[in-house]
Design a protein around this motif. Sequence first.
Motif, short mmCIF file in Angstrom:
data_model
loop_
_atom_site.label_atom_id
_atom_site.label_comp_id
_atom_site.label_asym_id
_atom_site.label_seq_id
_atom_site.Cartn_x
_atom_site.Cartn_y
_atom_site.Cartn_z
N VAL A 31 18.78 -3.13 -0.70
CA VAL A 31 18.61 -1.74 -0.26
C VAL A 31 18.37 -0.84 -1.47
N ILE A 32 17.36 0.02 -1.35
CA ILE A 32 17.09 1.04 -2.35
C ILE A 32 17.31 2.40 -1.70
N VAL A 33 18.13 3.24 -2.33
CA VAL A 33 18.36 4.60 -1.85
C VAL A 33 17.72 5.55 -2.85
N MET A 34 16.72 6.31 -2.38
CA MET A 34 16.03 7.28 -3.22
C MET A 34 16.49 8.68 -2.81
N THR A 35 16.81 9.51 -3.79
CA THR A 35 17.28 10.86 -3.51
C THR A 35 16.60 11.88 -4.41
N GLY A 36 16.56 13.11 -3.93
CA GLY A 36 15.99 14.20 -4.71
C GLY A 36 14.50 14.34 -4.57
N ASP A 37 14.06 15.23 -3.70
CA ASP A 37 12.63 15.51 -3.51
C ASP A 37 11.83 14.24 -3.25
N PRO A 51 0.80 -1.22 0.00
CA PRO A 51 0.00 0.00 0.00
C PRO A 51 0.84 1.28 0.00
N ASP A 52 2.16 1.17 0.10
CA ASP A 52 3.03 2.33 0.21
C ASP A 52 3.64 2.69 -1.14
N ALA A 53 3.87 3.98 -1.33
CA ALA A 53 4.48 4.46 -2.57
C ALA A 53 5.43 5.60 -2.25
N ALA A 54 6.48 5.70 -3.06
CA ALA A 54 7.43 6.80 -2.90
C ALA A 54 7.87 7.25 -4.29
N GLU A 55 8.19 8.53 -4.37
CA GLU A 55 8.73 9.04 -5.63
C GLU A 55 9.94 9.92 -5.32
N LEU A 91 9.20 11.84 -1.75
CA LEU A 91 7.87 11.93 -1.15
C LEU A 91 7.33 10.52 -1.00
N MET A 92 7.00 10.13 0.25
CA MET A 92 6.45 8.81 0.51
C MET A 92 5.02 8.98 1.00
N THR A 93 4.09 8.19 0.44
CA THR A 93 2.71 8.20 0.90
C THR A 93 2.35 6.85 1.47
N GLN A 94 1.63 6.90 2.58
CA GLN A 94 1.11 5.70 3.25
C GLN A 94 -0.33 6.02 3.63
N GLY A 95 -1.26 5.52 2.83
CA GLY A 95 -2.66 5.86 3.07
C GLY A 95 -2.85 7.36 2.93
N GLN A 96 -3.40 8.01 3.96
CA GLN A 96 -3.62 9.46 3.92
C GLN A 96 -2.42 10.23 4.44
N SER A 97 -1.40 9.55 4.92
CA SER A 97 -0.22 10.22 5.46
C SER A 97 0.86 10.35 4.40
N ALA A 98 1.69 11.38 4.57
CA ALA A 98 2.79 11.59 3.64
C ALA A 98 4.00 12.11 4.40
N LEU A 99 5.17 11.72 3.93
CA LEU A 99 6.44 12.20 4.47
C LEU A 99 7.28 12.67 3.31
N SER A 100 8.04 13.75 3.51
CA SER A 100 8.98 14.18 2.48
C SER A 100 10.35 14.31 3.12
N ALA A 101 11.39 14.17 2.29
CA ALA A 101 12.77 14.25 2.77
C ALA A 101 13.69 14.40 1.57
#
Length: 162
Positions: free
Chosen positions: A117-123, A101-105, A125-135
Amino acid sequence: MTFFRAIACVALLGLTTPAIAQGTKVAFGAIQQDTSAPVEVSADELSVDQATGAAIFTGNVIIGQGAMRLSAARVLVIYRQDSQGIQRLEATGGVTLVSGPDAAESQRADYDIDDGVIVMTGDVLMTQGQSALSADRMTVNLDDGTARMQGRVKTILQTGNN
């Protein structure tokens, strides 16, 4: 605005409690990923560098491994020196990672197959249901289903009243 950013903006509207930190660990994906599963790649074009043995997939690249899907504009596949399978993948251009159910871009994702291991960089944004985190950076450990967000981490916490 991409699909996931639009969802995140909608989910974050009307909430008033920001949480900002320099690093945090969160769950990612509903199941543990089988990093030994075959990697399936589809794309509009493939070119192979005969000197290095690297393959470059471009145009609507979709990579699947078990329940995980990664899409990007371009993916460089680097094979092990003994030519016995893939060592790592380097994805660039509108990268999207979906696991359960989780997605990141992000702008870029580097997947080390052996380490899982996956390392994502550059803007990021991870979404989990109605919640979102950015880093700035997210490191996903596929073996235990966790992710670590680093570099100007931001989220808006749901209070339960909405």
